[in-house]
Design a protein around this motif. Structure first.
Motif, PDB file in Angstrom:
ATOM      1  N   UNK A 133       0.854  -1.188   0.000  1.00 36.54           N
ATOM      2  CA  UNK A 133       0.000   0.000   0.000  1.00 36.54           C
ATOM      3  C   UNK A 133       0.885   1.232   0.000  1.00 36.54           C
ATOM      4  N   UNK A 134       0.364   2.306  -0.566  1.00 31.50           N
ATOM      5  CA  UNK A 134       1.065   3.593  -0.589  1.00 31.50           C
ATOM      6  C   UNK A 134       0.515   4.441   0.551  1.00 31.50           C
ATOM      7  N   UNK A 135       1.437   4.904   1.388  1.00 35.58           N
ATOM      8  CA  UNK A 135       1.054   5.706   2.544  1.00 35.58           C
ATOM      9  C   UNK A 135       1.662   7.094   2.408  1.00 35.58           C
ATOM     10  N   UNK A 136       0.834   8.113   2.528  1.00 37.78           N
ATOM     11  CA  UNK A 136       1.350   9.481   2.483  1.00 37.78           C
ATOM     12  C   UNK A 136       1.624   9.969   3.892  1.00 37.78           C
ATOM     13  N   UNK A 137       2.836  10.478   4.105  1.00 36.15           N
ATOM     14  CA  UNK A 137       3.191  10.953   5.451  1.00 36.15           C
ATOM     15  C   UNK A 137       3.940  12.269   5.337  1.00 36.15           C
ATOM     16  N   UNK A 138       3.301  13.347   5.724  1.00 43.56           N
ATOM     17  CA  UNK A 138       3.956  14.659   5.720  1.00 43.56           C
ATOM     18  C   UNK A 138       4.562  15.026   4.382  1.00 43.56           C
ATOM     19  N   UNK A 139       3.790  14.818   3.310  1.00 45.86           N
ATOM     20  CA  UNK A 139       4.273  15.196   1.982  1.00 45.86           C
ATOM     21  C   UNK A 139       5.128  14.138   1.319  1.00 45.86           C
ATOM     22  N   UNK A 140       5.550  13.136   2.090  1.00 45.36           N
ATOM     23  CA  UNK A 140       6.341  12.046   1.523  1.00 45.36           C
ATOM     24  C   UNK A 140       5.464  10.809   1.370  1.00 45.36           C
ATOM     25  N   UNK A 141       5.713  10.035   0.336  1.00 45.93           N
ATOM     26  CA  UNK A 141       4.987   8.774   0.170  1.00 45.93           C
ATOM     27  C   UNK A 141       5.935   7.618   0.427  1.00 45.93           C
ATOM     28  N   UNK A 142       5.438   6.593   1.109  1.00 41.76           N
ATOM     29  CA  UNK A 142       6.217   5.368   1.231  1.00 41.76           C
ATOM     30  C   UNK A 142       5.298   4.170   1.112  1.00 41.76           C
ATOM     31  N   UNK A 143       5.912   3.006   1.046  1.00 42.24           N
ATOM     32  CA  UNK A 143       5.128   1.780   0.859  1.00 42.24           C
ATOM     33  C   UNK A 143       5.106   0.978   2.145  1.00 42.24           C
ATOM     34  N   UNK A 144       4.071   0.163   2.291  1.00 42.78           N
ATOM     35  CA  UNK A 144       4.014  -0.768   3.412  1.00 42.78           C
ATOM     36  C   UNK A 144       3.437  -2.085   2.894  1.00 42.78           C
ATOM     37  N   UNK A 145       3.982  -3.196   3.375  1.00 37.34           N
ATOM     38  CA  UNK A 145       3.492  -4.498   2.896  1.00 37.34           C
ATOM     39  C   UNK A 145       2.078  -4.761   3.393  1.00 37.34           C
ATOM     40  N   UNK A 146       1.276  -5.365   2.522  1.00 33.18           N
ATOM     41  CA  UNK A 146      -0.082  -5.733   2.870  1.00 33.18           C
ATOM     42  C   UNK A 146      -0.443  -6.942   2.003  1.00 33.18           C
ATOM     43  N   UNK A 147      -1.021  -7.957   2.607  1.00 31.61           N
ATOM     44  CA  UNK A 147      -1.325  -9.207   1.873  1.00 31.61           C
ATOM     45  C   UNK A 147      -0.091  -9.680   1.101  1.00 31.61           C
ATOM     46  N   UNK A 148       1.060  -9.686   1.769  1.00 32.71           N
ATOM     47  CA  UNK A 148       2.328  -9.930   1.068  1.00 32.71           C
ATOM     48  C   UNK A 148       2.898 -11.329   1.304  1.00 32.71           C
TER      49      UNK A 148
END
Lengths: 143, 143
Positions: free
Chosen positions: B117-132
């Motif tokens: 999943x793509x997570x937006x945090x304070x103007x930055x985007x990062x990824x996190x595993x989900x159903x992986x």
């Protein structure tokens, strides 16, 4: 794998760095599905700016290849898409958003752009309408 | 509209003529979803031959842009996709197939290619595993 190598894992497939792989036109493919029904609503494209605006605003922005312009979904029709979840695929050239769709996604007035099924008959393929009721009248919404 | 004009309606959006709109590379985009869960499994491409083979066989065929080759999904891995329904979008440049997926769709071993999943945090985007979770070990399946 050490904690530090994990933190600095920039492998597009196994890392957690957001690094969209844009095509020669600067676009990734985006699939929008209805968060409630799971139906595919539309397939469109996002450039870097559309991606960033979508993530920042929580509403879908696209890039129109025909109009060569950034496009907030629903800006003319009011049929916005609220993003419930965004996912990136393995090689980071496609995005999947699950959305709450106001009204309808398709410019023809249907809920989904995929309102025709493909039927194979004796080596020939043809289309048949399915879920093709119009939610709105395009002539009234787009003027 | 008369019966005859309806029969001969070749309007790509409102007609029932199957007339895929291939891009400059001769491809349409294809989204495969899990017929049971509704999850998007993968986004890939089909050329004219892949489309026809998919319709004729009831199993998904794609065109690999990296390998420049027609590709029967599951030909190496055994992880075939049986097509339950195929739909075409409004302007006929994208196809949606609902499939019964044997094993896993993603070459990394996951059920779906969209395992982050793509997570937006304070103007930055990062990824996190989900159903992986991996359904298979790619090192054992592809040799």
């Amino acid at each position: 794998m050490s904690a530090s190598s994990h933190t600095h894992n920039h492998d597009p497939e196994e890392g957690l760095t957001f690094q969209p792989k844009f095509d020669a036109s600067g676009l990734v493919t985006c699939v929008a599905t209805d968060a409630a029904s799971g139906d595919v609503l539309m397939v469109a494209h996002m450039n870097d700016e559309a991606l960033r605006k979508t993530i920042a605003s929580g509403e879908a922005w696209y890039y129109s290849r025909s109009r060569k312009a950034l496009w907030r979904k629903g800006e003319s029709s009011g049929h916005v898409q609220r993003v419930i979840e965004m996912r990136m695929d393995c090689d980071q050239d496609a995005v999947w958003i699950r959305v709450e769709q106001t009204g309808a996604a398709c410019h023809t007035g249907r809920r989904s752009c995929f309102y025709r099924a493909v039927i194979g008959e004796g080596g020939e393929a043809k289309l048949t309408f399915i879920d093709a009721d119009k939610v709105f009248d395009p002539a009234k919404v787009y003027r």
